[in-house]
Design a protein around this motif. Sequence first.
Motif, PDB file in Angstrom:
ATOM      1  N   HIS A 164       0.819  -1.216   0.000  1.00  0.00           N
ATOM      2  CA  HIS A 164       0.000   0.000   0.000  1.00  0.00           C
ATOM      3  C   HIS A 164       0.852   1.264   0.000  1.00  0.00           C
ATOM      4  O   HIS A 164       0.366   2.342   0.342  1.00  0.00           O
ATOM      5  CB  HIS A 164      -0.931  -0.014   1.220  1.00  0.00           C
ATOM      6  N   TYR A 165       2.093   1.130  -0.417  1.00  0.00           N
ATOM      7  CA  TYR A 165       3.069   2.220  -0.384  1.00  0.00           C
ATOM      8  C   TYR A 165       2.576   3.433  -1.165  1.00  0.00           C
ATOM      9  O   TYR A 165       2.094   3.299  -2.288  1.00  0.00           O
ATOM     10  CB  TYR A 165       4.390   1.724  -0.986  1.00  0.00           C
ATOM     11  N   LYS A 166       2.686   4.591  -0.535  1.00  0.00           N
ATOM     12  CA  LYS A 166       2.366   5.853  -1.199  1.00  0.00           C
ATOM     13  C   LYS A 166       3.640   6.675  -1.392  1.00  0.00           C
ATOM     14  O   LYS A 166       3.902   7.181  -2.469  1.00  0.00           O
ATOM     15  CB  LYS A 166       1.355   6.644  -0.384  1.00  0.00           C
ATOM     16  N   ASP A 167       4.392   6.815  -0.314  1.00  0.00           N
ATOM     17  CA  ASP A 167       5.661   7.529  -0.337  1.00  0.00           C
ATOM     18  C   ASP A 167       6.424   7.203   0.942  1.00  0.00           C
ATOM     19  O   ASP A 167       5.922   6.486   1.799  1.00  0.00           O
ATOM     20  CB  ASP A 167       5.449   9.047  -0.493  1.00  0.00           C
ATOM     21  N   THR A 173       5.494   6.549   8.728  1.00  0.00           N
ATOM     22  CA  THR A 173       4.389   6.636   9.687  1.00  0.00           C
ATOM     23  C   THR A 173       3.847   5.254  10.016  1.00  0.00           C
ATOM     24  O   THR A 173       3.667   4.904  11.198  1.00  0.00           O
ATOM     25  CB  THR A 173       3.258   7.534   9.133  1.00  0.00           C
ATOM     26  N   MET A 174       3.587   4.460   8.999  1.00  0.00           N
ATOM     27  CA  MET A 174       3.013   3.130   9.227  1.00  0.00           C
ATOM     28  C   MET A 174       3.987   2.227   9.986  1.00  0.00           C
ATOM     29  O   MET A 174       3.601   1.530  10.922  1.00  0.00           O
ATOM     30  CB  MET A 174       2.584   2.488   7.910  1.00  0.00           C
ATOM     31  N   LEU A 175       5.253   2.239   9.581  1.00  0.00           N
ATOM     32  CA  LEU A 175       6.244   1.406  10.280  1.00  0.00           C
ATOM     33  C   LEU A 175       6.432   1.856  11.723  1.00  0.00           C
ATOM     34  O   LEU A 175       6.611   1.021  12.615  1.00  0.00           O
ATOM     35  CB  LEU A 175       7.582   1.422   9.544  1.00  0.00           C
ATOM     36  N   SER A 176       6.369   3.155  11.963  1.00  0.00           N
ATOM     37  CA  SER A 176       6.474   3.655  13.336  1.00  0.00           C
ATOM     38  C   SER A 176       5.341   3.123  14.192  1.00  0.00           C
ATOM     39  O   SER A 176       5.555   2.706  15.341  1.00  0.00           O
ATOM     40  CB  SER A 176       6.475   5.189  13.354  1.00  0.00           C
ATOM     41  N   LEU A 177       4.131   3.126  13.642  1.00  0.00           N
ATOM     42  CA  LEU A 177       2.983   2.611  14.389  1.00  0.00           C
ATOM     43  C   LEU A 177       3.071   1.101  14.591  1.00  0.00           C
ATOM     44  O   LEU A 177       2.801   0.592  15.677  1.00  0.00           O
ATOM     45  CB  LEU A 177       1.683   2.984  13.673  1.00  0.00           C
ATOM     46  N   VAL A 178       3.458   0.396  13.547  1.00  0.00           N
ATOM     47  CA  VAL A 178       3.584  -1.066  13.647  1.00  0.00           C
ATOM     48  C   VAL A 178       4.639  -1.439  14.683  1.00  0.00           C
ATOM     49  O   VAL A 178       4.412  -2.307  15.531  1.00  0.00           O
ATOM     50  CB  VAL A 178       3.919  -1.686  12.268  1.00  0.00           C
ATOM     51  N   THR A 179       5.786  -0.777  14.634  1.00  0.00           N
ATOM     52  CA  THR A 179       6.843  -1.129  15.578  1.00  0.00           C
ATOM     53  C   THR A 179       6.486  -0.683  16.994  1.00  0.00           C
ATOM     54  O   THR A 179       6.876  -1.347  17.962  1.00  0.00           O
ATOM     55  CB  THR A 179       8.215  -0.555  15.163  1.00  0.00           C
ATOM     56  N   LYS A 180       5.751   0.402  17.135  1.00  0.00           N
ATOM     57  CA  LYS A 180       5.285   0.825  18.464  1.00  0.00           C
ATOM     58  C   LYS A 180       4.398  -0.275  19.063  1.00  0.00           C
ATOM     59  O   LYS A 180       4.567  -0.651  20.223  1.00  0.00           O
ATOM     60  CB  LYS A 180       4.533   2.145  18.375  1.00  0.00           C
ATOM     61  N   CYS A 181       3.478  -0.794  18.250  1.00  0.00           N
ATOM     62  CA  CYS A 181       2.637  -1.916  18.709  1.00  0.00           C
ATOM     63  C   CYS A 181       3.486  -3.142  18.987  1.00  0.00           C
ATOM     64  O   CYS A 181       3.275  -3.847  19.974  1.00  0.00           O
ATOM     65  CB  CYS A 181       1.575  -2.262  17.668  1.00  0.00           C
ATOM     66  N   TYR A 182       4.440  -3.392  18.124  1.00  0.00           N
ATOM     67  CA  TYR A 182       5.295  -4.567  18.244  1.00  0.00           C
ATOM     68  C   TYR A 182       6.083  -4.532  19.551  1.00  0.00           C
ATOM     69  O   TYR A 182       6.173  -5.534  20.256  1.00  0.00           O
ATOM     70  CB  TYR A 182       6.237  -4.609  17.031  1.00  0.00           C
ATOM     71  N   TYR A 183       6.660  -3.359  19.876  1.00  0.00           N
ATOM     72  CA  TYR A 183       7.501  -3.257  21.062  1.00  0.00           C
ATOM     73  C   TYR A 183       6.737  -2.927  22.342  1.00  0.00           C
ATOM     74  O   TYR A 183       7.142  -3.321  23.420  1.00  0.00           O
ATOM     75  CB  TYR A 183       8.607  -2.216  20.859  1.00  0.00           C
ATOM     76  N   GLU A 184       5.612  -2.185  22.212  1.00  0.00           N
ATOM     77  CA  GLU A 184       4.930  -1.711  23.416  1.00  0.00           C
ATOM     78  C   GLU A 184       3.507  -2.239  23.562  1.00  0.00           C
ATOM     79  O   GLU A 184       2.880  -2.024  24.594  1.00  0.00           O
ATOM     80  CB  GLU A 184       4.896  -0.177  23.404  1.00  0.00           C
ATOM     81  N   GLY A 185       2.979  -2.860  22.548  1.00  0.00           N
ATOM     82  CA  GLY A 185       1.621  -3.372  22.605  1.00  0.00           C
ATOM     83  C   GLY A 185       0.615  -2.393  21.997  1.00  0.00           C
ATOM     84  O   GLY A 185       0.880  -1.200  21.917  1.00  0.00           O
ATOM     85  N   VAL A 186      -0.513  -2.901  21.612  1.00  0.00           N
ATOM     86  CA  VAL A 186      -1.537  -2.089  20.946  1.00  0.00           C
ATOM     87  C   VAL A 186      -2.092  -1.012  21.873  1.00  0.00           C
ATOM     88  O   VAL A 186      -2.522   0.043  21.426  1.00  0.00           O
ATOM     89  CB  VAL A 186      -2.652  -2.986  20.353  1.00  0.00           C
TER      90      VAL A 186
END
Length: 189
Positions: A164-167, A173-186
């Motif tokens: 779904h890459y736009k730029d 932004t998406m990776l930051s959110l995914v990794t935040k969930c990954y490391y800290e939980g949803v």
Amino acid sequence: MPQVLKDEVFERIFQAGVDVFYEKDYRSAKMKEIADKAGIPVSLIYNYHKNKEELFDKIASSLRINFDKIAAEEEQAAGLPSEKYRDVAEDYILDLLENHKIFVILMDKSQGTKYEYAKDQLIHSIERHIHRQLDKKTHVSYNDMLCHILASNFAEGILEVARHYKDREFAHTMLSLVTKCYYEGVNSL
């Protein structure tokens, strides 16, 4: 034919191949579709690539993926896991995603080629990394399936961003959110 024209035709074939393999996959893509997309006769492709497999290989090999190297660097870095990811792996993944079509082709659309296990190799690399990190941090013995599930989810998260890459900003932004969930939980969102 002057070298400039040869380079320009080569690049048109390459980009058309990326687009067609991305839209379809290796098995479904036809050289005629690639030629049409490039705006050239199909016979001209064979002046540059002996067959579809060679063209696919040229495209696939243009993207260098070495998660084992990044994992090793991340494991040597100091700080919290999220900081180590941000300092070592984030730019690598963002650079990789700038070639998001080729990344998706390798991971999802390479069945029938020597690259058909690229996604499994990526997951296995991440899995080994997670396992090593767990071994350092805890004396609890977890079932190996846990590392596999976490690695599969992380790899699929990267792939979803690629699909779904736009730029680069969107990917960041998406990776930051995914990794935040990954490391800290949803609940951290």
